[in-house]
Design a protein around this motif. Sequence first.
Motif, short mmCIF file in Angstrom:
data_model
loop_
_atom_site.label_atom_id
_atom_site.label_comp_id
_atom_site.label_asym_id
_atom_site.label_seq_id
_atom_site.Cartn_x
_atom_site.Cartn_y
_atom_site.Cartn_z
N PRO B 88 0.81 -1.23 0.00
CA PRO B 88 0.00 0.00 0.00
C PRO B 88 0.84 1.27 0.00
CG PRO B 88 -0.92 -1.59 1.51
CD PRO B 88 0.37 -2.17 1.04
N LEU B 92 0.54 4.15 -2.76
CA LEU B 92 0.17 5.52 -2.40
C LEU B 92 1.26 6.50 -2.80
CD1 LEU B 92 -1.50 4.86 1.04
CD2 LEU B 92 -2.60 5.73 -0.99
N THR B 95 0.80 7.11 -6.40
CA THR B 95 -0.36 7.98 -6.59
C THR B 95 -0.02 9.42 -6.26
OG1 THR B 95 -1.69 6.11 -5.88
CG2 THR B 95 -2.79 8.23 -5.99
N VAL B 307 -5.58 11.69 -0.34
CA VAL B 307 -4.83 10.44 -0.45
C VAL B 307 -4.02 10.21 0.82
CG1 VAL B 307 -3.02 9.25 -1.71
CG2 VAL B 307 -4.71 10.56 -2.96
N GLY B 311 -4.68 7.33 3.51
CA GLY B 311 -3.60 6.34 3.62
C GLY B 311 -3.21 6.13 5.08
N SER B 381 -7.42 -2.71 -0.69
CA SER B 381 -7.18 -2.48 -2.12
C SER B 381 -8.25 -1.59 -2.72
CB SER B 381 -7.10 -3.81 -2.86
OG SER B 381 -8.34 -4.46 -2.84
N THR B 383 -9.94 0.81 -1.17
CA THR B 383 -9.70 2.19 -0.74
C THR B 383 -8.58 2.81 -1.57
OG1 THR B 383 -10.29 1.49 1.47
CG2 THR B 383 -9.29 3.65 1.25
N LEU B 384 -7.51 2.05 -1.78
CA LEU B 384 -6.40 2.58 -2.57
C LEU B 384 -6.85 2.94 -3.98
CD1 LEU B 384 -3.46 0.19 -1.56
CD2 LEU B 384 -4.05 2.40 -0.63
N ALA B 531 -3.12 -2.53 -6.75
CA ALA B 531 -3.56 -2.04 -5.45
C ALA B 531 -3.68 -3.17 -4.45
CB ALA B 531 -4.89 -1.30 -5.57
#
Lengths: 99, 538
Positions: B88, B92, B95, B307, B311, B381, B383-384, B531
């Motif tokens: 994750p 993130l 991202t 984000v 996270g 996954s 949520t990501l 993800a």
Amino acid sequence: MSPTNYLLLSGLLFTVGAIGVLVRRNAIVVFMCIELMLNAVNLSLVTFARINGQLDGQVMAFFVMVVAAAEVVVGLAIIMSIFRTRRSSSVDDANLLKY
Amino acid sequence: MIALAQVAPLTAPPIDYAAIAPLLVVLGGACVSVLFEAFLPRHQRWPAQVALSVLVVAVAGIALGVYAGSAPVAGIVTLASALSVDGPTLFLWGTLLVLGFGSLLLIADRSVEPGGAFIASAVERASVAAAPGTTTGPTGVDPEHVDRSYGAPGEAPTMQTEVFPFVLFALGGMMAFVAANDLLTMFVALEVLSLPLYLVCGLARRRRLLSQEAAVKYFLLGAFASAFFLYGLALLYGYAGSVKLVAIATAAVGTPRSDALLFGGLALLVVGLLFKGSVGPFHTWTPDVYQGAPTPITAFMAACTKVAAFGALLRVLHVAFGSTHWEWRGVMWAVAIASMVIGAVLGLTQTDLKRMIAYSSVAHAGFLLLGVMAITPEGVSSTLFYLLAYGFTTLAVFGVISLVRNADGEATHLSQWAGLAKRSPILAGVMTFLLLGLAGIPLTSGFTAKFAVFSAALGDGMAPLVVIALVASAVAAFFYLRVIVLMYFSETPEDGPTVTVPGAFTTVAITLGVVVTLLLGVVPTLVLGWAGAGGLTG
């Protein structure tokens, strides 16, 4: 003296600070109340360090102090800039953004 | 004295530099950026800062890609277990870097308005435009000063390039925030990301009263919320004797201490995080700050801060409180419902486009919370994936908003958008697609993201909440559609705004957002697989 008393004092100071943020109108005083909340946290960190028999909590208090100092710099800069344009540091006067 | 003598010499903890290279590159780049600001002459700063920022984000991205190719699936914990670089985290980081790149392009663009959104001084610009040399006036700007800050007459106005180091520091703070494996690191990262954001909110010189008001509100409320976070940290330290997330999870399983410390601490801690994510009843700053801040900064905040906050929330709830989720889930249900209802209902009443998108972000935060509350691999996954999808769509939305302008600057009032499709079909088409993406219509990323989050929530026994979420997204769809109807089926007002032709930077940022919104809607499996690779490591 029992360390629990310090925790109670810390909780009390934090509450005083939080109420101050909610009821005071001057941005500087609001900001001072936030600092009071941060220092209440420092007191409880140090007390918990004493209760747990570690140094971690005391070290964390130093981190909090450094961060609080950085926050003061940024906060006063922002309050200064709005004071220069508005000639007022009251949080009630800043009311252009609503609804 | 005896105790001192017995203390073993401290050994420095091992550091996995390859794993944290992206973070180090961004923070190092931010420091170099400060030096540029100090030592470069004014007219060289803009090109240098833009080049440096793009380079930093690119190098960090390459470092991330190289590491991700050979990273252990289980993830690693480094820097005396202060940072956890796992699946994750890597997702993130990627991202954040791409969204940060898009935001930097929007910030750097000077073609939409002269000097960009961060022009050094609106007053000086006006006075120079009138007549250089005769500029005293009410502000008392002396001509020498004007020349120095404005550059030579006839030259493009300079911009406040301080915004670049601020954004890089905020980006670095966000990257540390999502990787933080103990609460103290998380707190320091929270401040590193917040303090620059407070400042950049107030940097606009053209609508400076609004901008400064936004900065003051964001700062006072943000500092208030971080004090709550900190008190939660102290209570959890008292409970577990450590602020490491894993240690808190271990202590929660069996310890003689009272649960009051654990759940009191959790409540205060989560309030601080929910504030940053602009969730539910802690959203009050969001509309004001989104509206008042310069639009490129709003884009950065809306995409990247969301984000980062989610996270970190994901890590806290899953790693430290995953085993006690039956105790706190009821409260979080209430928060999620409040967030969805507030966002959807208050969004209906808005007349300003930026404020409307702010309430939409509150509603989206509620949907995201559904995924966060599902303590399963699907919860992580989905949520990501949702964060990635939402970030790109909202970045492009604010990019488009910054293009519709009249003489006073951006025209954000809804009535000014009436009949815009007749004047600029392309812009109206792009905006329509993005708003449909936010509403969650199939073939956009919004649909796949909502589907992933809702099915994760269903899989973890939250059926009633999913029903409420579906109703809320139907209500929220109404105010997106209202804008679309306004653009296509209304008469154009006489003094309507003009649509600026965007420069290369803004075009690239908007295109990036639109393409990702479309791609994730059509072929989501690609990113969903990524993800879902590797769980959270404590």
